[in-house]
Design a protein around this motif. Structure first.
Motif, mmCIF file in Angstrom:
data_model
loop_
_atom_site.group_PDB
_atom_site.id
_atom_site.type_symbol
_atom_site.label_atom_id
_atom_site.label_comp_id
_atom_site.label_asym_id
_atom_site.label_seq_id
_atom_site.Cartn_x
_atom_site.Cartn_y
_atom_site.Cartn_z
ATOM 1 N N VAL A 59 -49.910 -60.568 80.148
ATOM 2 C CA VAL A 59 -51.128 -59.795 79.506
ATOM 3 C C VAL A 59 -51.697 -60.623 78.470
ATOM 4 N N ILE B 22 -56.904 -55.631 82.574
ATOM 5 C CA ILE B 22 -55.918 -56.319 81.448
ATOM 6 C C ILE B 22 -55.713 -54.853 80.478
ATOM 7 N N SER B 23 -57.001 -53.926 80.299
ATOM 8 C CA SER B 23 -56.687 -52.835 79.339
ATOM 9 C C SER B 23 -55.780 -51.798 80.184
ATOM 10 N N VAL C 259 -53.496 -52.164 82.242
ATOM 11 C CA VAL C 259 -52.092 -52.624 82.152
ATOM 12 C C VAL C 259 -51.357 -52.629 80.802
ATOM 13 N N ALA C 260 -52.375 -53.069 79.900
ATOM 14 C CA ALA C 260 -51.886 -52.998 78.458
ATOM 15 C C ALA C 260 -51.763 -51.601 77.922
ATOM 16 N N HIS D 7 -56.967 -50.853 73.660
ATOM 17 C CA HIS D 7 -57.158 -50.858 75.192
ATOM 18 C C HIS D 7 -57.681 -49.541 75.774
#
Length: 230
Positions: free
Chosen positions: A154, A173-174, A176-177, A217
């Protein structure tokens, strides 16, 4: 026949009592840490705080340097009052950093409702993961290496997207984060419950970072999916 069992039963309760104390102190310090975070965020919003906005990469690297410096100091002094003071100073700094995304959110017509939704969602994730970690008999410690690899991926994706500016990658990304730090929350609280973490300052730092990242996120996801321009 029953007499020998009494000392064993008593001895077994001691670790549980100790971990309950660590968990209770962690939650109390976590609640306290939200005060400087909120103050830092409010100060940042009032000041229109922007951390090296003209150089996102340098801002990101400097932020990591300052954050890791705070975390190193907290860990070195976790058994003293200085560790608590450094933790509260760190949370104020993180509140300042949080103010930037809050300013962006407030630029939307539904900004306040999106922030409220993100805060509520973060609270729901915390409650769910804390409950699972506390009542489950499963040991989640084997997740540690997997989660660390996920964290590195990440971070690398975030650095890459500073230069690429790909909206779909930002969204990914957000998403998954949020999943990653939700799992970290489960992992960190479970470690406290099972005796893997015996210092409440270190425990608070870990749980605070999980919650902080989930909120950021999740808010980013909500802004990208439901943000309404004036």
């Amino acid at each position: 026949m029953d007499t020998p069992r009494q000392p064993v039963t008593f001895d077994q309760t001691l670790p549980a009592l100790g971990q309950n104390r660590v968990l209770r102190n962690t939650y109390m310090l976590l609640a306290l840490s939200m005060i400087p975070t909120i103050i830092g965020a409010m100060v940042g919003i009032q000041m229109q705080f922007s951390f090296l906005a003209g150089s996102p990469f340098m801002a990101f690297m400097l932020f990591l340097g300052i954050a890791w410096g705070f975390m190193w100091g907290i860990e070195k002094n976790k058994n003293s009052g200085l560790g608590v003071a450094l933790l509260l100073g760190f949370t104020f700094f993180m509140g300042l950093m949080l103010s930037r995304i809050l300013q962006v959110a407030l630029g939307f017509a539904n900004g306040a409702s999106m922030i409220t939704l993100a805060a509520g969602g973060t609270g729901a994730v915390f409650f769910t993961m804390a409950t699972i970690a506390s009542v489950s008999k499963r040991d989640f410690s084997n997740m540690g290496k997997f989660l660390f690899v996920g964290l590195i991926v990440v971070l690398l994706a975030m650095v890459a997207n500073i230069f690429l500016h790909i909206p779909a990658l930002t969204l990914t990304i957000s998403a998954v984060a949020v999943l990653l730090f939700s799992a970290y929350l489960l992992y960190d609280i479970n470690r406290i419950v099972r005796g893997g973490e015996t210092n409440y300052v270190s425990a608070t730092l870990a749980v605070y970072l999980d919650i902080y990242n989930i909120f950021i996120h999740l808010l980013n996801l909500i802004m990208m999916l439901t943000g309404e321009r004036d």
